[in-house]
Write a protein that holds these residues in place. Sequence first.
Motif, mmCIF file in Angstrom:
data_model
loop_
_atom_site.group_PDB
_atom_site.id
_atom_site.type_symbol
_atom_site.label_atom_id
_atom_site.label_comp_id
_atom_site.label_asym_id
_atom_site.label_seq_id
_atom_site.Cartn_x
_atom_site.Cartn_y
_atom_site.Cartn_z
ATOM 1 N N LEU A 267 8.024 0.947 3.623
ATOM 2 C CA LEU A 267 7.503 0.050 2.579
ATOM 3 C C LEU A 267 6.441 0.769 1.742
ATOM 4 O O LEU A 267 6.393 0.602 0.518
ATOM 5 C CB LEU A 267 6.915 -1.212 3.219
ATOM 6 N N ILE A 268 5.605 1.572 2.412
ATOM 7 C CA ILE A 268 4.592 2.326 1.667
ATOM 8 C C ILE A 268 5.280 3.233 0.649
ATOM 9 O O ILE A 268 4.920 3.247 -0.528
ATOM 10 C CB ILE A 268 3.692 3.145 2.624
ATOM 11 N N THR A 269 6.305 3.954 1.115
ATOM 12 C CA THR A 269 7.046 4.832 0.197
ATOM 13 C C THR A 269 7.608 4.038 -0.985
ATOM 14 O O THR A 269 7.497 4.464 -2.132
ATOM 15 C CB THR A 269 8.235 5.483 0.937
ATOM 16 N N THR A 270 8.216 2.891 -0.686
ATOM 17 C CA THR A 270 8.825 2.115 -1.771
ATOM 18 C C THR A 270 7.779 1.631 -2.763
ATOM 19 O O THR A 270 8.007 1.661 -3.965
ATOM 20 C CB THR A 270 9.547 0.863 -1.226
ATOM 21 N N PHE A 271 6.645 1.186 -2.243
ATOM 22 C CA PHE A 271 5.573 0.720 -3.137
ATOM 23 C C PHE A 271 5.090 1.860 -4.037
ATOM 24 O O PHE A 271 4.828 1.651 -5.213
ATOM 25 C CB PHE A 271 4.392 0.173 -2.338
ATOM 26 N N ILE B 159 -0.747 -2.131 0.599
ATOM 27 C CA ILE B 159 -0.948 -2.122 -0.854
ATOM 28 C C ILE B 159 -2.033 -1.138 -1.295
ATOM 29 O O ILE B 159 -1.753 -0.257 -2.110
ATOM 30 C CB ILE B 159 -1.201 -3.549 -1.379
ATOM 31 N N PRO B 160 -3.277 -1.223 -0.771
ATOM 32 C CA PRO B 160 -4.249 -0.201 -1.173
ATOM 33 C C PRO B 160 -3.840 1.219 -0.782
ATOM 34 O O PRO B 160 -4.100 2.164 -1.536
ATOM 35 C CB PRO B 160 -5.544 -0.617 -0.468
ATOM 36 N N LEU B 161 -3.167 1.353 0.360
ATOM 37 C CA LEU B 161 -2.720 2.696 0.767
ATOM 38 C C LEU B 161 -1.727 3.265 -0.242
ATOM 39 O O LEU B 161 -1.827 4.420 -0.648
ATOM 40 C CB LEU B 161 -2.047 2.630 2.140
ATOM 41 N N ALA B 162 -0.779 2.432 -0.647
ATOM 42 C CA ALA B 162 0.223 2.878 -1.609
ATOM 43 C C ALA B 162 -0.431 3.216 -2.946
ATOM 44 O O ALA B 162 -0.016 4.158 -3.626
ATOM 45 C CB ALA B 162 1.295 1.806 -1.795
#
Lengths: 260, 251
Positions: free
Chosen positions: A14-18, A107-110
Motif C-alpha cells: 500500500l505504501i508503494t501504491t500511495f 499516509i505520512p510515510l508515503a
Amino acid sequence: MLKELKELYQYRYLITTFVIRDVKARYRQTSLGIGWAIIQPLFLTGIFTIIFGNFLKVSTSGIPYPVFSFIALAAWTFISRSITAGSANLIGNSTIISKVYFPREVIPLATVISSLVDFGISSILMFLLLIFYHISFTWHLVLIPIIFLIQILMAISLALFSAAATVVFRDLLFAIPFLVQILMYGSPIIYSVKNLQRQFQILFYFNPITGIIEGYRSVLLYHEIPNLIYLGISFGFSIILLWTSYVFFKRIERYLADVV
Amino acid sequence: MKKIALSFNKVTKKYFKGGHYQPTLREWAGAIFTGKSFQRPQFKALNQISFAVQKGEVVGIVGSNGAGKSTILKMALKITFPNEGSVTINGTATGLLELNTGFHPELTGNENVYLYGSILGLSKERLDLIYPHVVKFSGLKGFMDMPIKHYSSGMLARLGFSIAIHVEPDILLIDEILSVGDLAFQEKCMKFMKNYCRNPNHTVVFVSHLLENIRAICTRVIWMEHGKVVESGKTNEVLKRYIKFQRGKNE
C-alpha cells in the motif's frame, strides 16, 4: 509497538501504491511532467545566485554560489515538503480514511517517500553541478549515507508530527506553510553557518536542520568531516521526535475517522 | 460451540451534533479563565449495544435512517472506535461502505484495482492473481486503461464490488451498495452473494433497505432503532414486525 510495525510491513504494498499515486497524480496532465521537479530547484537557485551571490555577495568561502545554495535547497525542499505535505495529506485523504481501514501512518510515510523522488532528481542535478564547477570528489563521500539517514528520520518524524498536530488543530493547515517559510530564513540555505560570528553560530544549535545542510556542504564542497555537534543535534532531535510523534500519532489515530 | 466472528459488548459511540468542531480561540480562552470546559451537544449513535455474529452466519441489519447501522460496520472495520465497551473481531474484515472510496479519479481502471486492493491490505502477488477475475466479473474489459473519472457511476460500482468480493475476507461487510448498477449486474451480484454465503467459512454482515435482498441471503436479522437493538431473530419474523413499524410511521 512491535505488532504495529509488523502490520505496517504487511501493508508495504500500500505504501508503494500511495507513493506511485502521489507522484503520478502530481505530474500527470502537466506538459512538463516530471520536468517540474528539475525546473523548480534550478530556477530558485538561479534567483538566489543573482540576489545573494551577485548583488549581496554572501560569503561562501570560495565555493561558486549556485552549488553552494543548490545543495542546501535540495535538502531543505525535501524536509519542508515532508512537513507541509504531511500536514495536508491526512485531511486530503479523508474520504479513504473514513471508509477503509489501514494503518494510518502509511499516509505520512508515503508522503516522505514520494518527496524522495524529487530529492533523487535534485541529487542527480547536484552531481552534474559539481562536475560542471570542477569540484572534486573525495573519500568524504562515504559519509553521505549517514547524513542521508538522519535526513530521512527527521522527515518522517516531522511528517508524522505535523500530520497528527494538524488533525488536532486544523489551523495548522494554514500556519504550517507560513512557519516553514520563516524556518527557511532561519536555516543556513542562502548563507552558511561557517561564515557567521561565533555568538550567532550558537543560535543554530536550536535548529536541527543545520546539521544536515551543513553536513552535506562539508562533505561535498569543503571536503572535511561535518561539524559533529550540529549533526549530533540533528540525530538526537530526530530520534526523540520520531518516538514522541509516533505515540502522538497512534493516539489521535483512534478518532481520526470521526474528525477528518 | 460455534466460533464467534464478530462481537459487540455494551458499545456506546457518541458524536458531536453538527460534526466534529474545533473550539475557537475565544472558547479556549474562555475555558481557561472560567475553569469550565466547553460543552457541546452530543448524541449517541450507538447506545450500550451488544450482539454477536457466529462464524459462517449471514446476518442482515435493518433499521430507520440514523439507527446506527453504518456506525456498526465502521467499528467492525476498525475505521472508528467505541467510546465505551469493546468490539472483538476474529479474522480479517473487509467492507463495502461506498463503492468508489479507494479510487483515484486520475488513475486508470487497472491502476485503481491495484490501488484499492492495496488499501484493503492485499499484496502485489495476490492482486496479480485475482486481477483477471475482477475484470471478468465487472464486465469492464475494454475500459481498464481509461482514467476512471470518465467512468459512469454504474461502471464505478461494478469495479468496486468486483474488487471487494475477490478479496475473500473472513468477514464481509456490505452497506447498501447493491442498489447501484443496472438490473443485470444487480442480479449477477445477488447470485454471487447467494453462492458466497453458502460457504461455511464466509461470515457476512449485510446492511440494506432492500428487504427482498435481505430475505434472499440472510439467515438472521438484527433490527435497530436509535442506537439500540430492537429485535434479533429469524429473518422473516423480524422483517414482518419491522415492516409494520415502518408503515406505522407514515400513518
